[in-house]
Motif scaffolding. Sequence first.
Motif, PDB file in Angstrom:
ATOM      1  N   PRO A   1      -1.274   4.119  -5.046  1.00 54.71           N
ATOM      2  CA  PRO A   1      -0.472   4.390  -3.855  1.00 54.71           C
ATOM      3  C   PRO A   1       0.762   5.233  -4.141  1.00 54.71           C
ATOM      4  N   ARG A   2       1.310   5.109  -5.346  1.00 54.47           N
ATOM      5  CA  ARG A   2       2.490   5.916  -5.673  1.00 54.47           C
ATOM      6  C   ARG A   2       2.174   7.402  -5.683  1.00 54.47           C
ATOM      7  N   ASP A   3       0.974   7.768  -6.096  1.00 53.03           N
ATOM      8  CA  ASP A   3       0.589   9.183  -6.087  1.00 53.03           C
ATOM      9  C   ASP A   3       0.485   9.701  -4.661  1.00 53.03           C
ATOM     10  N   SER A   4      -0.123   8.908  -3.795  1.00 51.35           N
ATOM     11  CA  SER A   4      -0.228   9.325  -2.395  1.00 51.35           C
ATOM     12  C   SER A   4       1.129   9.318  -1.707  1.00 51.35           C
TER      13      SER A   4
ATOM     14  N   VAL B   1       3.171  11.907   1.003  1.00 51.72           N
ATOM     15  CA  VAL B   1       3.800  11.505   2.258  1.00 51.72           C
ATOM     16  C   VAL B   1       5.269  11.895   2.264  1.00 51.72           C
ATOM     17  N   ALA B   2       5.957  11.625   1.171  1.00 47.66           N
ATOM     18  CA  ALA B   2       7.381  11.918   1.096  1.00 47.66           C
ATOM     19  C   ALA B   2       7.663  13.414   1.221  1.00 47.66           C
ATOM     20  N   ARG B   3       6.779  14.220   0.671  1.00 45.20           N
ATOM     21  CA  ARG B   3       6.982  15.670   0.778  1.00 45.20           C
ATOM     22  C   ARG B   3       7.002  16.120   2.237  1.00 45.20           C
ATOM     23  N   PHE B   4       6.097  15.578   3.030  1.00 46.50           N
ATOM     24  CA  PHE B   4       6.036  15.983   4.436  1.00 46.50           C
ATOM     25  C   PHE B   4       7.061  15.257   5.300  1.00 46.50           C
TER      26      PHE B   4
ATOM     27  N   ASP C   1      -6.262   3.660  -3.661  1.00 45.61           N
ATOM     28  CA  ASP C   1      -6.659   2.281  -3.934  1.00 45.61           C
ATOM     29  C   ASP C   1      -5.718   1.332  -3.198  1.00 45.61           C
ATOM     30  N   THR C   2      -6.156   0.839  -2.036  1.00 42.85           N
ATOM     31  CA  THR C   2      -5.364  -0.090  -1.230  1.00 42.85           C
ATOM     32  C   THR C   2      -6.261  -1.223  -0.751  1.00 42.85           C
TER      33      THR C   2
ATOM     34  N   GLY D   1       0.786  -1.229   0.000  1.00 41.26           N
ATOM     35  CA  GLY D   1       0.000   0.000   0.000  1.00 41.26           C
ATOM     36  C   GLY D   1       0.815   1.274   0.000  1.00 41.26           C
ATOM     37  N   ILE D   2       0.270   2.305   0.652  1.00 38.30           N
ATOM     38  CA  ILE D   2       0.940   3.608   0.701  1.00 38.30           C
ATOM     39  C   ILE D   2       2.293   3.499   1.381  1.00 38.30           C
ATOM     40  N   GLY D   3       2.379   2.684   2.426  1.00 37.74           N
ATOM     41  CA  GLY D   3       3.644   2.542   3.139  1.00 37.74           C
ATOM     42  C   GLY D   3       4.740   2.007   2.243  1.00 37.74           C
ATOM     43  N   PHE D   4       4.440   0.982   1.461  1.00 31.81           N
ATOM     44  CA  PHE D   4       5.446   0.421   0.568  1.00 31.81           C
ATOM     45  C   PHE D   4       5.821   1.406  -0.527  1.00 31.81           C
ATOM     46  N   ALA D   5       4.817   2.074  -1.096  1.00 32.23           N
ATOM     47  CA  ALA D   5       5.111   3.057  -2.151  1.00 32.23           C
ATOM     48  C   ALA D   5       5.962   4.199  -1.609  1.00 32.23           C
TER      49      ALA D   5
END
Length: 227
Positions: free
Chosen positions: A196-199, A203-206, A183-184, A12-16
């Motif tokens: 998830p890559r878009d989200s 996350v990476a920005r912050f 989408d997860t 999901g988002i964590g892996f991306a």
Amino acid sequence: MTITLITGANKGIGFATAEHLTSLGHTVYIGARDAERGREAAASIGARSVHLDVTDDRSVAAALAEIDASEGHLDVVVNNAGIQEIGMDGPTALRAFDTNAVGIVRVMEAALPLLRKAANPNVVTISSSAGSFWAVTNPDRVESQLTNALYAASKAAATMLTLQYAKANPDIIFTALEPGYTDTDMTAAFEGGRSPRDSALVVARFATLDPGAPSGTFQDEDGRLPW
């Protein structure tokens, strides 16, 4: 070298996010409740893995001790591990809050000594606008139509924990983040959602904010959100 820990990061988002931050040069530790899945996920992107179950005090303590022994400090924590429980009873409520809120406390209390050794520590907690009083009472927002009480309440707690940790630790930047509808596995029962890559880009920005950035805020990709 920037040392980053992401909880619940084998999918999901964590892996991306782990994949993206690894590409930026971070040494990323994928924290995963399932150690084997964590190792497989880490190996696929050139990251590292650590067995970490946010609902288990000993697991969290051992994971942070392992990172301490290897790295000596920690620059970034992404509190990504989360669940969405359907239903309304005591055991369900305990599961939701144990992961989505108490899990943050476990990780932060173990991670704070390592974060205090970093030059520019950042903590990002994946929250949700479903836990915003402003959003759920605003008829123009989709959150006002959602009825998953335990998820919303536990994410409201996650956002409040972000504020309280920021107040108590002024040298660390804390951000509660609505990452965007994604989408997860957690949203599999619902339609839509972006990659998830878009989200993960949000996350990476912050997770890479410069010193002096606002702390104790609730944000999405467009800026600060009301609570």
